[in-house]
Design a protein around this motif. Structure first.
Motif, PDB file in Angstrom:
ATOM      1  N   LYS A 175      54.457  43.479   6.248  1.00  0.00           N
ATOM      2  CA  LYS A 175      54.552  44.908   6.490  1.00  0.00           C
ATOM      3  C   LYS A 175      55.583  45.097   7.539  1.00  0.00           C
ATOM      4  CE  LYS A 175      50.589  47.392   5.991  1.00  0.00           C
ATOM      5  NZ  LYS A 175      49.324  47.854   6.390  1.00  0.00           N
ATOM      6  N   TRP A 226      45.687  43.155   1.448  1.00  0.00           N
ATOM      7  CA  TRP A 226      46.605  42.998   2.587  1.00  0.00           C
ATOM      8  C   TRP A 226      48.015  42.882   2.054  1.00  0.00           C
ATOM      9  CZ3 TRP A 226      47.722  43.777   7.319  1.00  0.00           C
ATOM     10  CH2 TRP A 226      48.719  43.049   7.962  1.00  0.00           C
ATOM     11  N   ARG A 272      46.389  48.844  16.552  1.00  0.00           N
ATOM     12  CA  ARG A 272      46.497  48.210  17.867  1.00  0.00           C
ATOM     13  C   ARG A 272      45.653  49.010  18.852  1.00  0.00           C
ATOM     14  NH1 ARG A 272      51.091  45.862  19.999  1.00  0.00           N
ATOM     15  NH2 ARG A 272      51.350  47.629  21.368  1.00  0.00           N
ATOM     16  N   THR A 296      57.028  45.999  11.499  1.00  0.00           N
ATOM     17  CA  THR A 296      58.273  45.349  11.861  1.00  0.00           C
ATOM     18  C   THR A 296      59.074  46.346  12.693  1.00  0.00           C
ATOM     19  OG1 THR A 296      58.236  44.074   9.822  1.00  0.00           O
ATOM     20  CG2 THR A 296      60.345  44.230  10.977  1.00  0.00           C
ATOM     21  N   GLU A 353      51.445  41.499   2.794  1.00  0.00           N
ATOM     22  CA  GLU A 353      52.194  40.581   3.649  1.00  0.00           C
ATOM     23  C   GLU A 353      53.552  41.171   3.998  1.00  0.00           C
ATOM     24  OE1 GLU A 353      51.116  37.742   4.936  1.00  0.00           O
ATOM     25  OE2 GLU A 353      49.255  37.634   3.811  1.00  0.00           O
ATOM     26  N   HIS A 389      43.915  43.855  17.963  1.00  0.00           N
ATOM     27  CA  HIS A 389      43.961  44.582  16.698  1.00  0.00           C
ATOM     28  C   HIS A 389      42.545  44.831  16.199  1.00  0.00           C
ATOM     29  CE1 HIS A 389      48.189  42.754  15.897  1.00  0.00           C
ATOM     30  NE2 HIS A 389      48.243  43.773  16.716  1.00  0.00           N
ATOM     31  N   THR A 392      49.266  37.260  13.574  1.00  0.00           N
ATOM     32  CA  THR A 392      50.223  38.059  12.800  1.00  0.00           C
ATOM     33  C   THR A 392      49.671  38.681  11.520  1.00  0.00           C
ATOM     34  OG1 THR A 392      51.014  36.080  11.683  1.00  0.00           O
ATOM     35  CG2 THR A 392      52.182  36.754  13.691  1.00  0.00           C
ATOM     36  N   ALA A 393      48.431  38.395  11.175  1.00  0.00           N
ATOM     37  CA  ALA A 393      47.793  38.980   9.994  1.00  0.00           C
ATOM     38  C   ALA A 393      46.287  38.981  10.221  1.00  0.00           C
ATOM     39  CB  ALA A 393      48.132  38.184   8.740  1.00  0.00           C
ATOM     40  N   HIS A 452      50.982  45.370  13.071  1.00  0.00           N
ATOM     41  CA  HIS A 452      51.765  44.549  12.144  1.00  0.00           C
ATOM     42  C   HIS A 452      52.964  45.294  11.555  1.00  0.00           C
ATOM     43  CE1 HIS A 452      48.640  41.594  12.551  1.00  0.00           C
ATOM     44  NE2 HIS A 452      47.748  42.441  12.107  1.00  0.00           N
TER      45      HIS A 452
END
Length: 109
Positions: free
Chosen positions: A109, A105, A55, A27, A107, A67, A86-87, A25
């Motif tokens: 990241k 978590w 991963r 970017t 959001e 994941h 995605t999460a 996750h």
């Protein structure tokens, strides 16, 4: 020994059958990104002891990426899920929060 269940084929695999792929996750920046963004992507990451979302590739099995949520202190695995998500799914987030009350978590990241 680290055992992970591949969510793609359902096989339980130990770390000798898997290939690590680093933090999940993130970017990722492209070739047109400024140098500062690329530097930040490569070098400026959190790396705390404890819960990580990573991963993994089932290299000696189905070959697919997925994941895994696990604790690096205890090797406890909270769950695995396909790389296209995605999460972390809510049940995995809840399992982590139950064992690690301060964890949340982040959001985006």
């Amino acid at each position: 020994m680290l055992l992970l269940t591949c969510p793609c084929c359902g096989a339980e695999a130990d770390e000798t059958e898997l290939q690590p792929g680093g933090a999940a996750h993130l970017t990722r920046v492209g070739p047109g990104a400024p140098d500062e963004a690329f530097e930040s992507y490569l070098f400026h990451r959190e790396n705390p002891r404890g819960v990580h979302i990573e991963r993994w590739r089932h290299a000696h099995g189905c070959g697919k990426w997925f994941h895994a949520a696990r604790c690096t202190r205890t090797l406890e695995v909270f769950g695995t899920y396909p790389a296209q998500i995605t999460a972390p799914p809510q049940p995995i987030r809840d399992a982590i929060a139950a064992k690690h009350p301060g964890w949340a978590w982040k959001e985006g990241k």
